[in-house]
Design a protein around this motif. Structure first.
Motif, PDB file in Angstrom:
ATOM      1  N   SER A 248       0.696  -1.215   0.153  1.00  0.00           N
ATOM      2  CA  SER A 248      -0.032  -0.096  -0.026  1.00  0.00           C
ATOM      3  C   SER A 248       0.844   1.094   0.025  1.00  0.00           C
ATOM      4  N   LEU A 249       1.924   1.178   0.823  1.00  0.00           N
ATOM      5  CA  LEU A 249       2.813   2.597   0.769  1.00  0.00           C
ATOM      6  C   LEU A 249       3.668   2.467  -0.439  1.00  0.00           C
ATOM      7  N   MET A 253       3.600   5.700  -3.075  1.00  0.00           N
ATOM      8  CA  MET A 253       4.888   6.562  -3.144  1.00  0.00           C
ATOM      9  C   MET A 253       4.962   6.629  -4.697  1.00  0.00           C
ATOM     10  N   LYS A 254       4.525   5.616  -5.523  1.00  0.00           N
ATOM     11  CA  LYS A 254       4.355   5.481  -7.165  1.00  0.00           C
ATOM     12  C   LYS A 254       3.324   6.786  -7.272  1.00  0.00           C
ATOM     13  N   HIS A 255       2.553   6.697  -6.769  1.00  0.00           N
ATOM     14  CA  HIS A 255       1.451   7.779  -7.083  1.00  0.00           C
ATOM     15  C   HIS A 255       1.923   9.157  -6.850  1.00  0.00           C
ATOM     16  N   ILE A 256       2.601   9.405  -5.772  1.00  0.00           N
ATOM     17  CA  ILE A 256       3.328  10.802  -5.441  1.00  0.00           C
ATOM     18  C   ILE A 256       4.635  11.103  -6.504  1.00  0.00           C
ATOM     19  N   VAL A 257       5.390   9.913  -6.958  1.00  0.00           N
ATOM     20  CA  VAL A 257       6.375  10.284  -7.957  1.00  0.00           C
ATOM     21  C   VAL A 257       5.878  10.463  -9.137  1.00  0.00           C
ATOM     22  N   ASP A 258       4.682   9.851  -9.545  1.00  0.00           N
ATOM     23  CA  ASP A 258       4.199   9.902 -10.725  1.00  0.00           C
ATOM     24  C   ASP A 258       3.288  11.287 -10.887  1.00  0.00           C
ATOM     25  N   GLY A 269      18.032  11.603 -14.348  1.00  0.00           N
ATOM     26  CA  GLY A 269      17.210  10.611 -14.381  1.00  0.00           C
ATOM     27  C   GLY A 269      16.912   9.773 -12.943  1.00  0.00           C
ATOM     28  N   ALA A 270      17.085  10.442 -12.028  1.00  0.00           N
ATOM     29  CA  ALA A 270      16.705  10.026 -10.661  1.00  0.00           C
ATOM     30  C   ALA A 270      14.977   9.741 -10.551  1.00  0.00           C
ATOM     31  N   LYS A 271      14.042  10.481 -11.159  1.00  0.00           N
ATOM     32  CA  LYS A 271      12.859  10.156 -11.298  1.00  0.00           C
ATOM     33  C   LYS A 271      12.654   8.859 -11.792  1.00  0.00           C
ATOM     34  N   LEU A 278      10.479   1.450  -7.628  1.00  0.00           N
ATOM     35  CA  LEU A 278       9.202   1.106  -6.664  1.00  0.00           C
ATOM     36  C   LEU A 278       8.451   0.208  -7.614  1.00  0.00           C
ATOM     37  N   GLN A 279       8.455   0.050  -8.792  1.00  0.00           N
ATOM     38  CA  GLN A 279       7.776  -0.994  -9.630  1.00  0.00           C
ATOM     39  C   GLN A 279       8.362  -2.305  -9.517  1.00  0.00           C
TER      40      GLN A 279
END
Length: 464
Positions: A248-249, A253-258, A269-271, A278-279
């Motif tokens: 869930s976390l 985090m993926k949603h925040i990063v995206d 290219g850090a993002k 995360l994937q």
């Protein structure tokens, strides 16, 4: 008859002897007075012979009771209760009463002996048919009693002395003869687990040992399966509870990063690396959940749905199902069925799963074997149905053979270690056992043992 009373018979014998004795005395007096008369000598000799005969007859007549008592006690001593006392009932009521009492006592002994024989037969039948092995032996090791269960558990046809066990059960023989332990566990060469209990009893002034042998292999296997199930259930629960919030976390985090973390030209290219990491974590987490969830079948196997099953068509069905795979793998699959029309109470689907798993395991073991063969054999023996699956593969190492049914233990690169554990659990729920025999380089043999359904013989009962 004239003489129907003992005392009358005794009286006339005495009177006759007195008369004969008087006549003999008269003859002797005449011989004394006229010793040249030969007729008196002849009469005297005849009278003496008759008196002697009548005296002997009187002796036997008066000792009839003693002879009767001797016959009575002899019949008791030698267990001959077929004698009947009635020949001298004509001698009076006292003789009739004595004969009646003798016959009553002998009849009581006959009944006691019949009851003892029936009780002994019942006890012997129970001893021979109980599943617990029993041995009774003296201080010199001489076996005085052994039932069929004990001989079967120890692998002997007949036992006469404890020392005979040294051929196959040296440790057990030594313990039975010298140990002071009254209860211990023993594992035989064939892997059978026995609970041994020794009780000392005194019989006829001698100390004898009564040994009970209980096969606890199935109980131990059942407890082992239950322990592994409980452990798996706890581990699965804890792992799922830990992975679920982590996933869930990761999703958050993926949603925040995206959506909320903008990409800049100088982030090197850090993002993208963060998104990839995360994937990867999410993928591995989902894979771990699926992996752990896959063990649910081991901890929550459904109860068998029992019905009458004929194993012959079931085995042929499995053979037809797996034959195409065997042809592709260049493996020769054979079936030998010697248990025709033998019925068992079982869940056909679950047993099919067990046999398919065993055949597929044999197929995987033959992956690098030239001219690989798998033989499926079924036969009935002692009210049990046996199904053997044998291959000519490389066999199983001894250290792996001991752990092959332990959950999660596997010798395969991509194995889960659940198949054989699940198979044993299913067979145990059917009241059977599954064993493996293997030597390196000589192939493996799995044996499934199930109880045959006993069909009542109505034809035989009709004539009882």
């Amino acid at each position: 008859m004239i003489f129907k009373r003992f005392f009358i018979g005794l009286l006339w014998r005495i009177v006759l002897i007195i008369i004969l004795s008087t006549a003999l005395a008269y003859c002797l007096v005449q011989i004394y007075l006229a010793n040249t008369d030969a007729i008196y000598w002849l009469i005297a000799v005849l009278l003496f012979g008759v008196i002697f005969y009548r005296g002997v007859n009187l002796f036997y007549y008066t000792n009839a009771t003693n002879r009767k008592l001797t016959r009575f006690f002899d019949s008791i001593q030698y267990d001959d209760f077929s004698i009947k006392f009635s020949s001298d009932n004509t001698f009076g009521k006292s003789f009739q009463g004595l004969n009646k009492q003798f016959n009553k006592v002998l009849e009581a002994f006959r009944k006691i002996r019949a009851e003892n024989e029936a009780s002994l037969h019942l006890v012997n039948t129970i001893i021979q048919n109980v599943q617990t092995g029993l041995l009774l032996y003296d201080q010199y090791g001489r076996i005085e009693l052994s039932n069929s269960a004990a001989c079967k558990l120890l692998g002997f046809y007949r036992l006469k002395n404890i020392t005979e066990l040294k051929a196959n059960h040296l440790e057990l023989a030594d313990k039975l003869m010298v140990t002071e332990e009254k209860h211990f566990l023993y594992q035989g060469l064939n892997g059978i687990q026995l609970s041994v209990n020794i009780v000392a009893i005194r019989l006829g002034g001698q100390i004898k040992n009564l040994v009970s042998l209980q096969n606890i292999q199935s109980e131990m296997q059942q407890k082992e399966v239950e322990a592994w199930q409980n452990l798996t259930r706890v581990l699965r629960h804890e792992i799922m509870n830990s992975l679920t919030p982590i996933l869930s976390l990761i999703g958050t985090m993926k949603h925040i990063v995206d959506t909320e973390l903008p990409a800049t030209a100088n982030d090197n290219g850090a993002k993208g690396d963060l998104q990839e990491a995360l994937q990867t974590l999410e993928t591995r987490g989902i894979g771990m959940i699926n992996f752990v969830d896959g063990y649910r079948s081991f901890t929550s196997i459904p109860a068998p749905s029992f019905a009458e099953v004929n194993m012959e068509p079931l085995i042929l069905q499995i053979m037809n199902l797996l034959q195409p795979e065997m042809v592709v793998a260049n493996i020769f699959l054979t079936v030998e069925n010697k248990a025709v029309d033998q019925l068992i109470q079982a869940d056909a689907e679950q047993l099919s799963m067990v046999l398919i798993n065993l055949v597929k395991n044999a197929k995987e073991a033959l992956e690098h074997t030239v001219n690989g063969t798998i033989d499926i054999k079924s036969f009935a023996q002692n009210q049990f149905l046996f199904i053997e699956i044998t291959d000519n593969g490389p066999g199983i190492e001894p250290e792996a053979l001991e752990d092959i049914f332990i959950p999660f233990f596997t010798t395969k690169e991509n194995g889960s270690g659940i198949g054989l554990s699940l198979s044993r659990q299913i067979v145990q729920q059917h009241g059977g056992t599954i064993k493996v025999f293997s030597k390196p380089g000589k192939g493996s043999r799995f044996v499934v043992q199930l109880k045959i359904k006993v069909v009542p013989n109505t034809t035989a009962n009709a004539y009882v």
